[in-house]
Design a protein around this motif. Structure first.
Motif, PDB file in Angstrom:
ATOM      1  N   VAL A 117       0.848  -1.193   0.000  1.00 29.26           N
ATOM      2  CA  VAL A 117       0.000   0.000   0.000  1.00 29.26           C
ATOM      3  C   VAL A 117       0.886   1.246   0.000  1.00 29.26           C
ATOM      4  N   GLY A 118       0.609   2.162  -0.923  1.00 29.31           N
ATOM      5  CA  GLY A 118       1.378   3.389  -1.054  1.00 29.31           C
ATOM      6  C   GLY A 118       2.516   3.288  -2.047  1.00 29.31           C
ATOM      7  N   LYS A 119       2.829   2.094  -2.524  1.00 33.60           N
ATOM      8  CA  LYS A 119       3.930   1.928  -3.469  1.00 33.60           C
ATOM      9  C   LYS A 119       3.425   2.097  -4.899  1.00 33.60           C
ATOM     10  N   THR A 120       4.327   2.490  -5.770  1.00 33.12           N
ATOM     11  CA  THR A 120       3.978   2.676  -7.178  1.00 33.12           C
ATOM     12  C   THR A 120       4.556   1.539  -8.003  1.00 33.12           C
ATOM     13  N   GLY A 121       3.947   1.324  -9.143  1.00 36.90           N
ATOM     14  CA  GLY A 121       4.391   0.279 -10.047  1.00 36.90           C
ATOM     15  C   GLY A 121       3.753   0.484 -11.411  1.00 36.90           C
ATOM     16  N   ILE A 122       3.736  -0.576 -12.220  1.00 38.32           N
ATOM     17  CA  ILE A 122       3.115  -0.485 -13.538  1.00 38.32           C
ATOM     18  C   ILE A 122       2.137  -1.635 -13.717  1.00 38.32           C
ATOM     19  N   THR A 123       1.200  -1.432 -14.624  1.00 34.76           N
ATOM     20  CA  THR A 123       0.279  -2.502 -14.970  1.00 34.76           C
ATOM     21  C   THR A 123       0.968  -3.404 -15.976  1.00 34.76           C
ATOM     22  N   THR A 124       0.954  -4.695 -15.725  1.00 32.53           N
ATOM     23  CA  THR A 124       1.566  -5.630 -16.670  1.00 32.53           C
ATOM     24  C   THR A 124       0.538  -6.184 -17.643  1.00 32.53           C
ATOM     25  N   THR A 125      -0.719  -6.158 -17.256  1.00 29.99           N
ATOM     26  CA  THR A 125      -1.820  -6.516 -18.144  1.00 29.99           C
ATOM     27  C   THR A 125      -2.834  -5.393 -18.070  1.00 29.99           C
ATOM     28  N   SER A 130      -9.899  -5.599 -13.304  1.00 32.18           N
ATOM     29  CA  SER A 130      -8.857  -6.324 -12.570  1.00 32.18           C
ATOM     30  C   SER A 130      -7.827  -6.876 -13.539  1.00 32.18           C
ATOM     31  N   GLY A 131      -6.648  -7.125 -13.023  1.00 30.92           N
ATOM     32  CA  GLY A 131      -5.551  -7.649 -13.823  1.00 30.92           C
ATOM     33  C   GLY A 131      -4.304  -7.787 -12.975  1.00 30.92           C
ATOM     34  N   LYS A 132      -3.146  -7.737 -13.629  1.00 31.56           N
ATOM     35  CA  LYS A 132      -1.873  -7.919 -12.932  1.00 31.56           C
ATOM     36  C   LYS A 132      -1.081  -6.619 -12.931  1.00 31.56           C
ATOM     37  N   ILE A 133      -0.392  -6.396 -11.815  1.00 35.44           N
ATOM     38  CA  ILE A 133       0.500  -5.241 -11.685  1.00 35.44           C
ATOM     39  C   ILE A 133       1.875  -5.742 -11.258  1.00 35.44           C
ATOM     40  N   GLU A 134       2.889  -4.903 -11.483  1.00 32.46           N
ATOM     41  CA  GLU A 134       4.240  -5.238 -11.057  1.00 32.46           C
ATOM     42  C   GLU A 134       4.754  -4.136 -10.153  1.00 32.46           C
ATOM     43  N   TRP A 139       4.846  -9.621  -9.195  1.00 32.05           N
ATOM     44  CA  TRP A 139       3.520  -9.460  -9.787  1.00 32.05           C
ATOM     45  C   TRP A 139       2.445  -9.699  -8.726  1.00 32.05           C
ATOM     46  N   TYR A 140       1.385  -8.887  -8.810  1.00 31.18           N
ATOM     47  CA  TYR A 140       0.258  -8.991  -7.879  1.00 31.18           C
ATOM     48  C   TYR A 140      -1.048  -8.871  -8.660  1.00 31.18           C
ATOM     49  N   SER A 144      -8.563  -1.940 -10.488  1.00 29.96           N
ATOM     50  CA  SER A 144      -8.447  -0.506 -10.746  1.00 29.96           C
ATOM     51  C   SER A 144      -9.657   0.226 -10.186  1.00 29.96           C
ATOM     52  N   GLU A 145      -9.401   1.332  -9.501  1.00 32.40           N
ATOM     53  CA  GLU A 145     -10.482   2.182  -9.024  1.00 32.40           C
ATOM     54  C   GLU A 145     -10.822   3.269 -10.038  1.00 32.40           C
ATOM     55  N   ASP A 146      -9.994   3.392 -11.093  1.00 33.25           N
ATOM     56  CA  ASP A 146     -10.204   4.415 -12.113  1.00 33.25           C
ATOM     57  C   ASP A 146     -10.854   3.852 -13.372  1.00 33.25           C
ATOM     58  N   GLY A 147     -11.413   2.685 -13.317  1.00 40.53           N
ATOM     59  CA  GLY A 147     -11.976   2.081 -14.517  1.00 40.53           C
ATOM     60  C   GLY A 147     -10.919   1.266 -15.238  1.00 40.53           C
ATOM     61  N   PHE A 148     -11.022   1.207 -16.565  1.00 37.72           N
ATOM     62  CA  PHE A 148     -10.094   0.405 -17.351  1.00 37.72           C
ATOM     63  C   PHE A 148      -8.755   1.118 -17.499  1.00 37.72           C
ATOM     64  N   LEU A 149      -7.670   0.362 -17.292  1.00 39.89           N
ATOM     65  CA  LEU A 149      -6.312   0.875 -17.495  1.00 39.89           C
ATOM     66  C   LEU A 149      -5.601  -0.032 -18.488  1.00 39.89           C
ATOM     67  N   GLN A 150      -4.798   0.563 -19.342  1.00 43.92           N
ATOM     68  CA  GLN A 150      -4.018  -0.200 -20.314  1.00 43.92           C
ATOM     69  C   GLN A 150      -2.764  -0.769 -19.646  1.00 43.92           C
TER      70      GLN A 150
END
Length: 173
Positions: A117-125, A130-134, A139-140, A144-150
């Motif tokens: 919580v509070g850390k930054t990263g990138i979306t891998t999918t 919902s999807g995967k982040i790094e 990977w976790y 998304s709380e902002d809707g769809f993210l690329q």
């Protein structure tokens, strides 16, 4: 005539088809249950051919009541006996008797994931939502709380609830 038995067998076949070949519980299962109850009820009535007469209605209602009471009684007796049978020493080996305590190291949820919580990263999918982040080369799963993210967008983890990370897109200034 043995059409009541055929109706009962058809109900069992419909239930088997519903359980093993069609997903969910739907029309076949309902017709199967109705056919089984109707077959059992009609087998208790003294009629050779399928006729519905005014005098047969009280006999039908008595038979139907007997079938329903028998089904309910057998259901509750089986629940009672199943709770008693596992207490018997011969049947204790059928059920797990040990407990997995937290003090012994057993946990159901990975608690170290809450530290992101509070850390930054990138979306891998793509997150749809919902999807995967790094984050920090790990990977976790995330929502998304902002809707769809690329994919490959900068995100920040805003909260962690029920083993689920919730992220927002980082605003570029």
């Amino acid at each position: 005539e043995h059409w009541e038995i055929l109706l009962f067998i058809a109900g069992i076949i419909l239930l088997i088809v519903e359980i093993f070949f069609t997903p969910g519980f739907g029309v076949l299962g309902a017709f199967g249950i109705i056919s089984i109850i109707l077959g059992l009820t009609l087998s208790l009535i003294d009629n050779i051919v399928f006729t519905i007469e005014g005098a047969a209605i009280p006999a039908f209602l008595r038979a139907f009541g007997l079938v329903i009471i028998s089904l309910l009684l057998s259901f509750f007796i089986s629940i009672y006996l199943s709770s008693k049978i596992l207490v018997n020493s011969h049947f204790k080996k059928l059920a797990l008797q040990t407990q997995q305590n937290k003090s012994e190291g057993y946990i159901g949820v990975q608690s170290q994931i809450a530290n992101i919580v509070g850390k930054t990263g990138i979306t891998t999918t793509p997150l749809r939502p919902s999807g995967k982040i790094e984050i920090e080369k790990k990977w976790y799963d995330a929502v998304s709380e902002d809707g769809f993210l690329q994919a490959n967008e900068q995100i920040i983890v805003v909260r962690f609830i029920n083993n689920q990370a919730y992220v927002r897109k980082v605003k570029q200034e």
